[in-house]
Design an enzyme around this catalytic site. Structure first.
Site, short mmCIF file in Angstrom:
data_model
loop_
_atom_site.label_atom_id
_atom_site.label_comp_id
_atom_site.label_asym_id
_atom_site.label_seq_id
_atom_site.Cartn_x
_atom_site.Cartn_y
_atom_site.Cartn_z
N HIS A 101 0.85 -1.19 0.00
CA HIS A 101 0.00 0.00 0.00
C HIS A 101 0.88 1.23 0.00
O HIS A 101 2.05 1.18 0.32
CB HIS A 101 -0.98 0.02 1.18
CG HIS A 101 -0.38 -0.42 2.47
ND1 HIS A 101 0.46 0.37 3.21
CD2 HIS A 101 -0.49 -1.59 3.13
CE1 HIS A 101 0.83 -0.29 4.29
NE2 HIS A 101 0.29 -1.48 4.26
N GLY A 102 0.29 2.33 -0.40
CA GLY A 102 1.04 3.59 -0.47
C GLY A 102 0.05 4.71 -0.65
O GLY A 102 -1.15 4.54 -0.44
N PHE A 140 -1.04 5.83 -3.27
CA PHE A 140 -1.92 5.52 -4.41
C PHE A 140 -3.15 4.74 -3.99
O PHE A 140 -4.18 4.77 -4.65
CB PHE A 140 -1.15 4.69 -5.45
CG PHE A 140 -0.68 3.37 -4.90
CD1 PHE A 140 -1.53 2.27 -4.88
CD2 PHE A 140 0.59 3.23 -4.36
CE1 PHE A 140 -1.12 1.05 -4.34
CE2 PHE A 140 1.02 2.02 -3.83
CZ PHE A 140 0.16 0.93 -3.82
N VAL A 195 -4.11 0.63 -2.46
CA VAL A 195 -3.70 -0.66 -1.89
C VAL A 195 -3.60 -1.72 -2.99
O VAL A 195 -4.30 -1.64 -4.00
CB VAL A 195 -4.72 -1.08 -0.78
CG1 VAL A 195 -6.09 -1.35 -1.37
CG2 VAL A 195 -4.24 -2.27 0.01
N LYS A 250 -4.88 -4.02 -7.84
CA LYS A 250 -4.43 -2.70 -7.38
C LYS A 250 -5.64 -1.77 -7.39
O LYS A 250 -6.26 -1.57 -8.43
CB LYS A 250 -3.34 -2.16 -8.30
CG LYS A 250 -2.81 -0.79 -7.86
CD LYS A 250 -1.61 -0.35 -8.69
CE LYS A 250 -1.09 0.99 -8.21
NZ LYS A 250 0.12 1.41 -8.95
N ASP A 256 9.82 5.42 -11.73
CA ASP A 256 9.92 4.93 -10.35
C ASP A 256 10.54 3.53 -10.30
O ASP A 256 10.00 2.63 -9.67
CB ASP A 256 8.56 4.96 -9.65
CG ASP A 256 8.69 4.90 -8.12
OD1 ASP A 256 9.81 5.13 -7.60
OD2 ASP A 256 7.68 4.62 -7.44
#
EC number: 2.7.11.1
Length: 411
Positions: free
Chosen positions: A82-83, A85, A87, A103, A199
């Site tokens: 998770h982040g 953005f 999960v 996602k 990234d």
């Protein structure tokens, strides 16, 4: 576009299908800028957020061009990432038993989702594939986009940690295989698709621990870079950020991914990050400690606004002294070619693939440590090799692999 729903939070679908309350999405969906009329229909939604273990998500696919509609159900198994953005959770398709990764990202109704648009363009053995996608909503009427992706169990980050815990160096064949496949994926996304990932880091590199096939994932920051159009410079994760990004450049190129790939290769060889600064300034200090102070010309290549800035004069530290004594010189040479201050002097992903460091993986007799064959490395499609000079092509595809390569046909 698949439509989707989430079954009640108990985690079980009532055998009596009619007992599951289903409601249509509001009419505003029809005017949403995210959709192209041809590719999306309004989703069918059931309340719940769908990521809890045992929760069942029901979606339908097909129904276009005379195809039959098909219902697919996924049972959420566990959250795997998770982040900011959203999960990512692991789920199992109840109809086929296949494990997938889903996602789930919050969707701004005013815009198209750039990650979805990018994922639809991608088709490569070293890029995670999109199976389908659907929308879901929460009680707060937030709209979520769910990307159903192939599931790959490991990450390069965890593999590095594993060898560190065991106090061992990663076997050189894995370093070669992983970094080769990163470069092959980058050559494809840069040249065939025209996208910069922005990234690249060990956490975004998925690995099958049995076959050692690697796949790049997380295209949430990816973008087509257009010459002359500015981009945000706060992109890419610390440790892997190219110096031009630290300098705040907004007209960077796909060479930022090459720098990140060089950092990952260095980390595979060292077992720890090459430039572990906590802030932009710290990272720049770490880079300068290795590469030395950038020349005025190099600074100009990274960000012309900084040419008058006074940097402390530090001499470059020879690369071979950064790695252990028995490090193959080809490995050190490749790292030095990827990690150049001037973006235009860095090797391209294709140039990296033909570097002598990878001669081993081109040898038909090379095997994995357990005696198994290497994963597929040379099954290039025509669009991957478009415009590649003949002398590079001969190096890129070894004689034993030319039968499986589209451009060589059956010769």
């Amino acid at each position: 576009m698949a439509s989707g729903g989430v079954a009640p939070a108990s985690g079980f679908i009532d055998k009596n299908a009619s007992s599951v309350g289903v409601e249509k999405l509001p009419e505003e969906m029809n005017d949403m800028k995210i959709r192209d009329d041809k590719e999306m229909e309004a989703a069918t939604i059931v309340d719940g957020n769908g990521t809890e273990t045992g929760h069942i998500i029901v979606t339908t696919i097909g129904g276009k061009n005379g195809q039959p509609k098909q219902t697919i159900s996924y049972m959420a198994e566990r959250v795997v990432g998770h982040g900011s953005f959203g999960v990512v959770f692991q789920a199992k398709c109840l109809e086929t038993g296949e494990t997938v990764a889903i996602k789930k990202v919050l969707q701004d109704k005013r815009y198209k989702n750039r990650e979805l648009q990018t994922m639809r363009l991608l088709d490569h053995p070293n890029v995670v594939s999109l199976k389908h996608c659907f929308f879901s909503t929460t009680e707060k009427d937030e709209l979520y986009l769910n990307l159903v992706l192939e599931y790959v169990p490991e990450t390069v980050s965890r593999v590095i940690r594993h060898y560190n815990k065991m106090n061992q160096r990663m076997p050189m064949i894995y370093v070669k295989l992983y970094s080769y496949q990163i470069c092959r994926a980058l050559a494809y996304i840069h040249n065939s698709i025209g996208v910069c990932h922005r990234d690249i880091k060990p956490q975004n590199l998925l690995v099958n621990p049995h076959t050692h096939q690697l796949k790049i994932c997380d295209f949430g920051s990816a973008k087509v870079l257009v010459k002359g159009e500015p981009n945000i410079s706060y992109i890419c994760s610390r440790y892997y950020r190219a110096p031009e990004l630290i300098f705040g450049a907004t007209e960077y190129t796909t060479a930022i991914d090459i720098w990140s790939a060089g950092c990952v290769l260095g980390e595979l060889l060292l077992g720890q990050p090459l430039f572990p600064g906590e802030s932009g300034v710290d990272q720049l200090v770490e880079i300068i400690k290795v590469l030395g102070t950038p020349t005025r010309e190099e600074i100009k290549c990274m960000n012309p606004n900084y040419t008058e800035f006074k940097f402390p004069q530090i001499k470059a530290h020879p690369w071979h002294k950064i790695f252990h004594k028995r490090m193959p010189p080809e490995a050190v040479d490749l790292v030095s070619r990827l990690l150049q201050y001037s973006p235009n002097l860095r090797s391209t992903a294709l140039e990296a693939l033909v570097h002598p460091f990878y001669d081993d993986v081109r040898d038909p007799n090379t095997r994995l440590p357990n005696g198994r064959f290497l994963p597929p490395l040379f099954n290039f499609k025509v669009n991957e090799l478009k415009g590649v000079p003949a002398e590079m092509l001969v190096k890129l595809v070894p004689p034993h692999a030319r039968k499986q390569c589209a451009l060589f046909g059956s010769s």
